[in-house]
Design a protein around this motif. Structure first.
Motif, PDB file in Angstrom:
ATOM      1  N   UNK A 212       0.825  -1.205   0.000  1.00  0.00           N
ATOM      2  CA  UNK A 212       0.000   0.000   0.000  1.00  0.00           C
ATOM      3  C   UNK A 212       0.860   1.256   0.000  1.00  0.00           C
ATOM      4  N   UNK A 213       0.518   2.189  -0.885  1.00  0.00           N
ATOM      5  CA  UNK A 213       1.161   3.507  -0.927  1.00  0.00           C
ATOM      6  C   UNK A 213       0.039   4.538  -0.929  1.00  0.00           C
ATOM      7  N   UNK A 214      -0.314   5.025   0.252  1.00  0.00           N
ATOM      8  CA  UNK A 214      -1.442   5.943   0.343  1.00  0.00           C
ATOM      9  C   UNK A 214      -2.729   5.222   0.017  1.00  0.00           C
ATOM     10  N   UNK A 215      -3.461   5.703  -0.984  1.00  0.00           N
ATOM     11  CA  UNK A 215      -4.706   5.054  -1.384  1.00  0.00           C
ATOM     12  C   UNK A 215      -4.510   4.221  -2.650  1.00  0.00           C
ATOM     13  N   UNK A 216      -3.265   3.936  -2.980  1.00  0.00           N
ATOM     14  CA  UNK A 216      -2.969   3.145  -4.178  1.00  0.00           C
ATOM     15  C   UNK A 216      -2.180   1.893  -3.828  1.00  0.00           C
ATOM     16  N   UNK A 217      -2.250   0.917  -4.718  1.00  0.00           N
ATOM     17  CA  UNK A 217      -1.436  -0.287  -4.601  1.00  0.00           C
ATOM     18  C   UNK A 217      -0.216  -0.133  -5.502  1.00  0.00           C
ATOM     19  N   UNK A 218       0.938  -0.390  -4.941  1.00  0.00           N
ATOM     20  CA  UNK A 218       2.188  -0.402  -5.702  1.00  0.00           C
ATOM     21  C   UNK A 218       2.583  -1.857  -5.887  1.00  0.00           C
ATOM     22  N   UNK A 219       2.558  -2.337  -7.138  1.00  0.00           N
ATOM     23  CA  UNK A 219       2.911  -3.730  -7.415  1.00  0.00           C
ATOM     24  C   UNK A 219       4.432  -3.833  -7.523  1.00  0.00           C
ATOM     25  N   UNK A 220       5.054  -4.492  -6.555  1.00  0.00           N
ATOM     26  CA  UNK A 220       6.515  -4.558  -6.489  1.00  0.00           C
ATOM     27  C   UNK A 220       7.075  -5.775  -7.217  1.00  0.00           C
ATOM     28  N   UNK A 221       6.226  -6.758  -7.508  1.00  0.00           N
ATOM     29  CA  UNK A 221       6.666  -7.934  -8.252  1.00  0.00           C
ATOM     30  C   UNK A 221       5.481  -8.487  -9.030  1.00  0.00           C
ATOM     31  N   UNK A 222       5.751  -9.012 -10.219  1.00  0.00           N
ATOM     32  CA  UNK A 222       4.669  -9.506 -11.071  1.00  0.00           C
ATOM     33  C   UNK A 222       5.221 -10.477 -12.104  1.00  0.00           C
ATOM     34  N   UNK A 223       4.496 -11.571 -12.328  1.00  0.00           N
ATOM     35  CA  UNK A 223       4.858 -12.536 -13.373  1.00  0.00           C
ATOM     36  C   UNK A 223       3.604 -12.856 -14.172  1.00  0.00           C
ATOM     37  N   UNK A 224       3.671 -12.668 -15.475  1.00  0.00           N
ATOM     38  CA  UNK A 224       2.507 -12.884 -16.332  1.00  0.00           C
ATOM     39  C   UNK A 224       2.214 -14.354 -16.552  1.00  0.00           C
ATOM     40  N   UNK A 225       0.949 -14.637 -16.802  1.00  0.00           N
ATOM     41  CA  UNK A 225       0.521 -15.970 -17.204  1.00  0.00           C
ATOM     42  C   UNK A 225       1.152 -16.329 -18.548  1.00  0.00           C
ATOM     43  N   UNK A 226       1.501 -17.601 -18.753  1.00  0.00           N
ATOM     44  CA  UNK A 226       2.041 -18.012 -20.058  1.00  0.00           C
ATOM     45  C   UNK A 226       0.963 -18.198 -21.113  1.00  0.00           C
TER      46      UNK A 226
ATOM     47  N   UNK B 116      -3.839 -11.663 -17.980  1.00  0.00           N
ATOM     48  CA  UNK B 116      -3.769 -10.350 -17.352  1.00  0.00           C
ATOM     49  C   UNK B 116      -2.327  -9.865 -17.465  1.00  0.00           C
ATOM     50  N   UNK B 117      -2.148  -8.601 -17.815  1.00  0.00           N
ATOM     51  CA  UNK B 117      -0.798  -8.082 -18.054  1.00  0.00           C
ATOM     52  C   UNK B 117      -0.014  -7.875 -16.765  1.00  0.00           C
ATOM     53  N   UNK B 118       1.302  -7.836 -16.921  1.00  0.00           N
ATOM     54  CA  UNK B 118       2.230  -7.546 -15.834  1.00  0.00           C
ATOM     55  C   UNK B 118       1.983  -6.125 -15.328  1.00  0.00           C
ATOM     56  N   UNK B 119       1.859  -5.961 -14.016  1.00  0.00           N
ATOM     57  CA  UNK B 119       1.583  -4.642 -13.449  1.00  0.00           C
ATOM     58  C   UNK B 119       2.733  -4.132 -12.595  1.00  0.00           C
ATOM     59  N   UNK B 120       3.924  -4.629 -12.849  1.00  0.00           N
ATOM     60  CA  UNK B 120       5.085  -4.192 -12.084  1.00  0.00           C
ATOM     61  C   UNK B 120       5.275  -2.692 -12.245  1.00  0.00           C
ATOM     62  N   UNK B 121       5.319  -1.991 -11.113  1.00  0.00           N
ATOM     63  CA  UNK B 121       5.511  -0.555 -11.137  1.00  0.00           C
ATOM     64  C   UNK B 121       4.251   0.243 -11.396  1.00  0.00           C
ATOM     65  N   UNK B 122       3.123  -0.465 -11.604  1.00  0.00           N
ATOM     66  CA  UNK B 122       1.851   0.213 -11.861  1.00  0.00           C
ATOM     67  C   UNK B 122       1.158   0.497 -10.526  1.00  0.00           C
ATOM     68  N   UNK B 123       0.586   1.682 -10.393  1.00  0.00           N
ATOM     69  CA  UNK B 123      -0.184   2.029  -9.198  1.00  0.00           C
ATOM     70  C   UNK B 123      -1.659   2.066  -9.559  1.00  0.00           C
ATOM     71  N   UNK B 124      -2.493   1.410  -8.746  1.00  0.00           N
ATOM     72  CA  UNK B 124      -3.938   1.379  -8.989  1.00  0.00           C
ATOM     73  C   UNK B 124      -4.666   1.743  -7.702  1.00  0.00           C
ATOM     74  N   UNK B 125      -5.869   2.332  -7.804  1.00  0.00           N
ATOM     75  CA  UNK B 125      -6.647   2.629  -6.598  1.00  0.00           C
ATOM     76  C   UNK B 125      -6.854   1.363  -5.774  1.00  0.00           C
ATOM     77  N   UNK B 126      -6.502   1.424  -4.497  1.00  0.00           N
ATOM     78  CA  UNK B 126      -6.524   0.228  -3.665  1.00  0.00           C
ATOM     79  C   UNK B 126      -7.910  -0.399  -3.563  1.00  0.00           C
ATOM     80  N   UNK B 127      -8.948   0.424  -3.502  1.00  0.00           N
ATOM     81  CA  UNK B 127     -10.289  -0.118  -3.293  1.00  0.00           C
ATOM     82  C   UNK B 127     -10.832  -0.832  -4.527  1.00  0.00           C
TER      83      UNK B 127
END
Length: 261
Positions: free
Chosen positions: A121-135, A140-151
């Motif tokens: 959690x970074x404030x009201x957003x999620x910070x994805x620190x690690x991600x591995x895509x499905x083969x 669903x795409x890799x969201x490494x470094x992407x911030x999204x509204x936590x709720x």
């Protein structure tokens, strides 16, 4: 006799800003001086930036005010401050978490054949620190470094559920929430109800709340300091896959917890 290493000039990583703030640029260049030196003096800053001593002093005073540098009371030289130390520690800690969790994430990804994320959690957003895509081709795409509204995410709901009522009130003082899709939670009252359910279940679910066509399940790691998530297209989500994903996520979370210091 030893000679000081040449100062590192702050490298440009993007296009030149349309409105360049010289004071900000100068402050960043001062911090870059500390990359190759354990301490700097007022004259070093004045010469390096090509500014008057009074200007250099004002820049140093502001950096000191924010804790990015500190002044030795005896020598009057400037060194890295507590805020800069904290920034460096946070970056290293994030990299350490990512490296330690990587083998577990790889196994989870291989077993589920779905995209997996580790977030915080970074404030009201999620910070994805690690991600591995499905083969799989549809994934669903890799969201490494992407911030999204936590709720709007299962990961965020798990992280928010770990907060106290006072902390939630500070993050969400108003009654309405931003909606990323028509399925997103729209009010803080509805969010609190959802978080109560997350606490009871021990996991969170997002049904196309962050992105149309995407569902996800998340479980807490370290009592909600982090959250582990599996995301997939809604077309592949079945009751059986949900049960399997939840079981494997819980096992993987326990493995990650055992690996963290």
């Amino acid at each position: 006799m030893t000679t000081a290493a040449a100062p590192i000039t702050a490298r440009a990583y993007g296009p030149t800003p349309q409105y360049r703030l010289e004071s900000v640029d100068n402050a960043l260049q001062i911090l870059m001086l500390l990359v190759t030196r354990t301490e700097i003096r007022l004259t070093d800053v004045s010469v390096h930036l090509g500014v008057a001593s009074s200007t250099a002093h004002r820049l140093l005073a502001m950096l000191q005010y924010r804790g990015l540098i500190r002044q030795d009371p005896r020598t009057k030289a400037y060194q890295a401050g507590p805020s800069l130390d904290l920034l460096a520690f946070t970056v290293l800690k994030q990299l350490d978490i990512r490296d330690r969790a990587r083998p577990v994430l790889e196994k989870l990804n291989a077993d589920l054949q779905e995209t997996v994320h580790l977030g915080r959690l970074e404030g009201v957003e999620v910070d994805f620190v690690a991600s591995i895509e499905s083969p799989q081709a549809l994934r669903v795409s890799n969201r490494l470094g992407v911030a999204m509204p936590a709720h709007c995410t299962s990961t965020g709901k798990v992280l928010l559920a770990a907060l106290s009522p006072d902390e939630l009130n500070r993050l969400y003082p108003g009654p309405d929430l931003v909606q990323m899709t028509r399925h997103s939670i729209a009010t803080t009252a509805a969010l609190r109800t959802e978080l109560d359910a997350v606490r009871r279940r021990g996991h969170a679910i997002s049904n196309e709340e962050g992105e149309e066509g995407v569902v996800s399940i998340a479980v807490p790691v370290r009592n909600g300091a982090l959250a582990l998530n599996a995301s997939m297209p809604v077309s592949r989500m079945t009751k059986e896959l949900r049960r399997t994903a939840l079981s494997q996520l819980s096992d993987a979370a326990a493995e990650i917890e055992a690996l963290l210091p």
